[in-house]
Motif scaffolding. Sequence first.
Motif, PDB file in Angstrom:
ATOM      1  N   VAL A   1       1.458 -82.875 -35.744  1.00  0.00           N
ATOM      2  CA  VAL A   1       2.816 -83.031 -35.525  1.00  0.00           C
ATOM      3  C   VAL A   1       3.628 -81.862 -35.112  1.00  0.00           C
ATOM      4  O   VAL A   1       3.152 -80.655 -35.953  1.00  0.00           O
ATOM      5  CB  VAL A   1       3.390 -83.651 -37.044  1.00  0.00           C
ATOM      6  CG1 VAL A   1       4.844 -83.726 -37.020  1.00  0.00           C
ATOM      7  CG2 VAL A   1       2.489 -84.864 -37.402  1.00  0.00           C
ATOM      8  N   VAL A   2       4.603 -82.034 -34.468  1.00  0.00           N
ATOM      9  CA  VAL A   2       5.368 -80.827 -34.104  1.00  0.00           C
ATOM     10  C   VAL A   2       6.763 -81.154 -34.240  1.00  0.00           C
ATOM     11  O   VAL A   2       7.428 -82.206 -34.121  1.00  0.00           O
ATOM     12  CB  VAL A   2       5.423 -80.528 -32.394  1.00  0.00           C
ATOM     13  CG1 VAL A   2       6.323 -79.299 -32.135  1.00  0.00           C
ATOM     14  CG2 VAL A   2       3.908 -79.969 -32.275  1.00  0.00           C
ATOM     15  N   LEU A   3       7.432 -80.239 -35.109  1.00  0.00           N
ATOM     16  CA  LEU A   3       8.815 -80.648 -35.602  1.00  0.00           C
ATOM     17  C   LEU A   3       9.898 -79.588 -34.788  1.00  0.00           C
ATOM     18  O   LEU A   3       9.510 -78.342 -34.538  1.00  0.00           O
ATOM     19  CB  LEU A   3       9.038 -80.234 -37.017  1.00  0.00           C
ATOM     20  CG  LEU A   3       8.726 -81.278 -38.123  1.00  0.00           C
ATOM     21  CD1 LEU A   3       8.855 -80.763 -39.517  1.00  0.00           C
ATOM     22  CD2 LEU A   3       9.322 -82.469 -37.711  1.00  0.00           C
ATOM     23  N   THR A   4      10.855 -80.205 -34.324  1.00  0.00           N
ATOM     24  CA  THR A   4      12.014 -79.280 -33.821  1.00  0.00           C
ATOM     25  C   THR A   4      12.794 -78.729 -34.801  1.00  0.00           C
ATOM     26  O   THR A   4      12.763 -79.154 -36.255  1.00  0.00           O
ATOM     27  CB  THR A   4      13.030 -79.987 -32.897  1.00  0.00           C
ATOM     28  OG1 THR A   4      13.696 -81.080 -33.579  1.00  0.00           O
ATOM     29  CG2 THR A   4      12.151 -80.696 -31.874  1.00  0.00           C
ATOM     30  N   ASP A   5      13.645 -77.826 -34.890  1.00  0.00           N
ATOM     31  CA  ASP A   5      14.431 -77.385 -35.843  1.00  0.00           C
ATOM     32  C   ASP A   5      15.445 -78.351 -36.361  1.00  0.00           C
ATOM     33  O   ASP A   5      15.650 -78.508 -37.872  1.00  0.00           O
ATOM     34  CB  ASP A   5      15.191 -76.198 -35.432  1.00  0.00           C
ATOM     35  CG  ASP A   5      14.515 -74.907 -35.245  1.00  0.00           C
ATOM     36  OD1 ASP A   5      13.323 -74.839 -35.771  1.00  0.00           O
ATOM     37  OD2 ASP A   5      14.932 -73.942 -34.524  1.00  0.00           O
ATOM     38  N   GLY A   6      16.036 -79.403 -35.499  1.00  0.00           N
ATOM     39  CA  GLY A   6      16.964 -80.302 -36.149  1.00  0.00           C
ATOM     40  C   GLY A   6      15.975 -81.493 -36.761  1.00  0.00           C
ATOM     41  O   GLY A   6      16.654 -81.888 -37.639  1.00  0.00           O
ATOM     42  N   ALA A   7      14.842 -81.645 -36.574  1.00  0.00           N
ATOM     43  CA  ALA A   7      14.044 -82.512 -37.505  1.00  0.00           C
ATOM     44  C   ALA A   7      13.742 -82.196 -38.700  1.00  0.00           C
ATOM     45  O   ALA A   7      13.636 -83.114 -39.619  1.00  0.00           O
ATOM     46  CB  ALA A   7      12.667 -82.867 -36.602  1.00  0.00           C
ATOM     47  N   LYS A   8      13.731 -80.912 -38.832  1.00  0.00           N
ATOM     48  CA  LYS A   8      13.662 -80.209 -40.279  1.00  0.00           C
ATOM     49  C   LYS A   8      14.500 -80.648 -41.209  1.00  0.00           C
ATOM     50  O   LYS A   8      14.460 -80.967 -42.542  1.00  0.00           O
ATOM     51  CB  LYS A   8      13.448 -78.925 -40.399  1.00  0.00           C
ATOM     52  CG  LYS A   8      12.319 -78.272 -39.626  1.00  0.00           C
ATOM     53  CD  LYS A   8      12.229 -76.726 -39.583  1.00  0.00           C
ATOM     54  CE  LYS A   8      11.447 -76.056 -38.702  1.00  0.00           C
ATOM     55  NZ  LYS A   8      11.413 -74.610 -38.640  1.00  0.00           N
ATOM     56  N   ALA A   9      15.606 -81.199 -40.836  1.00  0.00           N
ATOM     57  CA  ALA A   9      16.906 -81.505 -41.790  1.00  0.00           C
ATOM     58  C   ALA A   9      16.817 -83.113 -42.189  1.00  0.00           C
ATOM     59  O   ALA A   9      17.503 -83.507 -43.284  1.00  0.00           O
ATOM     60  CB  ALA A   9      18.138 -81.445 -40.902  1.00  0.00           C
ATOM     61  N   PHE A  10      15.817 -83.841 -41.405  1.00  0.00           N
ATOM     62  CA  PHE A  10      15.542 -85.257 -41.744  1.00  0.00           C
ATOM     63  C   PHE A  10      14.165 -85.256 -42.563  1.00  0.00           C
ATOM     64  O   PHE A  10      14.056 -86.345 -43.073  1.00  0.00           O
ATOM     65  CB  PHE A  10      15.714 -85.903 -40.580  1.00  0.00           C
ATOM     66  CG  PHE A  10      16.844 -85.989 -40.087  1.00  0.00           C
ATOM     67  CD1 PHE A  10      18.035 -86.764 -40.622  1.00  0.00           C
ATOM     68  CD2 PHE A  10      17.325 -84.845 -38.987  1.00  0.00           C
ATOM     69  CE1 PHE A  10      19.255 -86.579 -40.082  1.00  0.00           C
ATOM     70  CE2 PHE A  10      18.603 -84.882 -38.452  1.00  0.00           C
ATOM     71  CZ  PHE A  10      19.535 -85.622 -38.923  1.00  0.00           C
ATOM     72  N   VAL A  11      12.944 -84.599 -42.340  1.00  0.00           N
ATOM     73  CA  VAL A  11      11.956 -84.927 -42.881  1.00  0.00           C
ATOM     74  C   VAL A  11      11.225 -83.341 -42.975  1.00  0.00           C
ATOM     75  O   VAL A  11      11.569 -82.537 -42.364  1.00  0.00           O
ATOM     76  CB  VAL A  11      10.902 -85.643 -41.814  1.00  0.00           C
ATOM     77  CG1 VAL A  11      11.092 -87.291 -41.942  1.00  0.00           C
ATOM     78  CG2 VAL A  11      10.747 -84.975 -40.375  1.00  0.00           C
ATOM     79  N   THR A  12      10.165 -83.560 -44.049  1.00  0.00           N
ATOM     80  CA  THR A  12       9.794 -82.503 -44.465  1.00  0.00           C
ATOM     81  C   THR A  12       8.250 -81.911 -44.037  1.00  0.00           C
ATOM     82  O   THR A  12       7.463 -83.116 -43.779  1.00  0.00           O
ATOM     83  CB  THR A  12       9.553 -82.277 -46.043  1.00  0.00           C
ATOM     84  OG1 THR A  12       8.749 -83.280 -46.490  1.00  0.00           O
ATOM     85  CG2 THR A  12      10.856 -82.493 -46.925  1.00  0.00           C
ATOM     86  N   GLU A  13       7.604 -80.775 -43.585  1.00  0.00           N
ATOM     87  CA  GLU A  13       6.648 -80.378 -43.254  1.00  0.00           C
ATOM     88  C   GLU A  13       5.568 -80.855 -44.243  1.00  0.00           C
ATOM     89  O   GLU A  13       4.551 -81.386 -43.799  1.00  0.00           O
ATOM     90  CB  GLU A  13       6.385 -78.907 -43.095  1.00  0.00           C
ATOM     91  CG  GLU A  13       7.442 -78.221 -41.968  1.00  0.00           C
ATOM     92  CD  GLU A  13       7.134 -76.885 -41.876  1.00  0.00           C
ATOM     93  OE1 GLU A  13       6.197 -76.399 -42.124  1.00  0.00           O
ATOM     94  OE2 GLU A  13       8.344 -76.501 -41.500  1.00  0.00           O
ATOM     95  N   MET A  14       5.884 -80.748 -45.562  1.00  0.00           N
ATOM     96  CA  MET A  14       4.712 -81.219 -46.678  1.00  0.00           C
ATOM     97  C   MET A  14       4.504 -82.527 -46.511  1.00  0.00           C
ATOM     98  O   MET A  14       3.336 -83.128 -46.422  1.00  0.00           O
ATOM     99  CB  MET A  14       5.248 -80.839 -48.012  1.00  0.00           C
ATOM    100  CG  MET A  14       4.243 -81.242 -49.157  1.00  0.00           C
ATOM    101  SD  MET A  14       4.855 -80.588 -50.651  1.00  0.00           S
ATOM    102  CE  MET A  14       4.812 -78.816 -50.323  1.00  0.00           C
ATOM    103  N   THR A  15       5.532 -83.567 -46.304  1.00  0.00           N
ATOM    104  CA  THR A  15       4.959 -85.159 -46.055  1.00  0.00           C
ATOM    105  C   THR A  15       4.406 -85.424 -44.871  1.00  0.00           C
ATOM    106  O   THR A  15       3.493 -86.080 -44.988  1.00  0.00           O
ATOM    107  CB  THR A  15       6.424 -85.656 -46.009  1.00  0.00           C
ATOM    108  OG1 THR A  15       7.163 -85.452 -47.306  1.00  0.00           O
ATOM    109  CG2 THR A  15       6.253 -87.422 -46.047  1.00  0.00           C
TER     110      THR A  15
END
Length: 405
Positions: free
Chosen positions: A38-52
């Motif tokens: 999985v790759v997260l953008t900075d904007g995505a971090k506001a909606f889902v967490t890296e740990m999950t």
Amino acid sequence: MSSLIKKHILVGITGGIAAYKTIELIRLLTKAGAEVQVVLTDGAKAFVTEMTLQAVSGHPVRTTLLDSEAEQGMGHIELAKWADTILIAPASADFMARYAQGMANDLLSTLCLATEAPVMLAPAMNQAMWKHPATQANVQTLIDRGVLMIGPTSGAQACGDVGFGRMEEPEDIFTAVDVALSAQSTELAGQHWVITAGPTMEAIDPVRFISNHSSGKMGYALASAAASKGAKVTLVSGPTQIPPPHDVKLVRIQSAQEMLYACRAAMANGADVFIGAAAVADFRMKDISDQKMKKTDDSNEMTLTLVKNPDIIATLASEKSAQCMVGFAAETNNVLQYAKGKLERKGLDLIIANDVSRQDIGFNNDQNQVTVLSKDQQWTPPKDAKTELAKALVQIIFDYQHTQK
């Protein structure tokens, strides 16, 4: 057996409330045997967490373009080579704009440029953003480059609006990925299918028109199903908000006359199958006003003079434009009786009878149920999603072709 076993799927998540659905999508992919990073953008971090996301994927989540812990600090190149496909869900309007322009200013956009694997996008955004000409231009640019669009669909949105822009459900995205990564069937290789879809729009004046409730979903699903079996497909479509299917030539039209001309042009060098899935307006204005027609204060009525539109499928059948002519009969009563009459009257090989009086199927629904008729046979596939029903219909048409040889 799923085509996803041992496949390397890189899932990108951009900023948007639909990001929470991607957790279930990743679970479905891993359950089917795929290896997911999985790759997260900075904007995505506001909606889902890296740990999950790490818990459901089984891998650390990547967010940084230059990873000092990766070999030679070039983690993005490693990821780009690792992926069998890149799936971005949700794909925001901002991301698609940057991708269309070839920008590489974060990890996810860089991966899309650095990979040789197919890229799939599941767009999600406000309905007005999706309809905006800039977004539509970016979508078309990406499709022209071979990017596969999965959705969006229409429905209620988190902001309270209703319309296209809602991300497809995880199960539907999973199915699309599974189909795309499976070895493409060659059953229809060498065949040319011409399919019409959507409504026609008959102008009254510069601001008004005559049309109907057809969404185009069935025709688009048929085009996608035929292409997935190796056919060369030309889709002649009236106005819809559906993204063009992958590997399909899309010809956009407005009126019934334009649709007839476009079909003739597409079939000029021959066609194996023609499917008339469009809901063509029966009548058009005898004379289209070049100015907006004004209402008068002393009258509660307005008279419009209409003339018949060409019967597209009957015309093409009489011209023997395709080896197999397939029509649709959208009826509200006596469905099979009227369908049989059309089959004989229009000189068709097959007709697909559709009861549009039912609220659970047909116009503007994702599901449908139909009966297919020939002169001496009848098939009734089970009620299903239009995407799945389309596959069954393409198979029926293919099998019918072989019985006629």
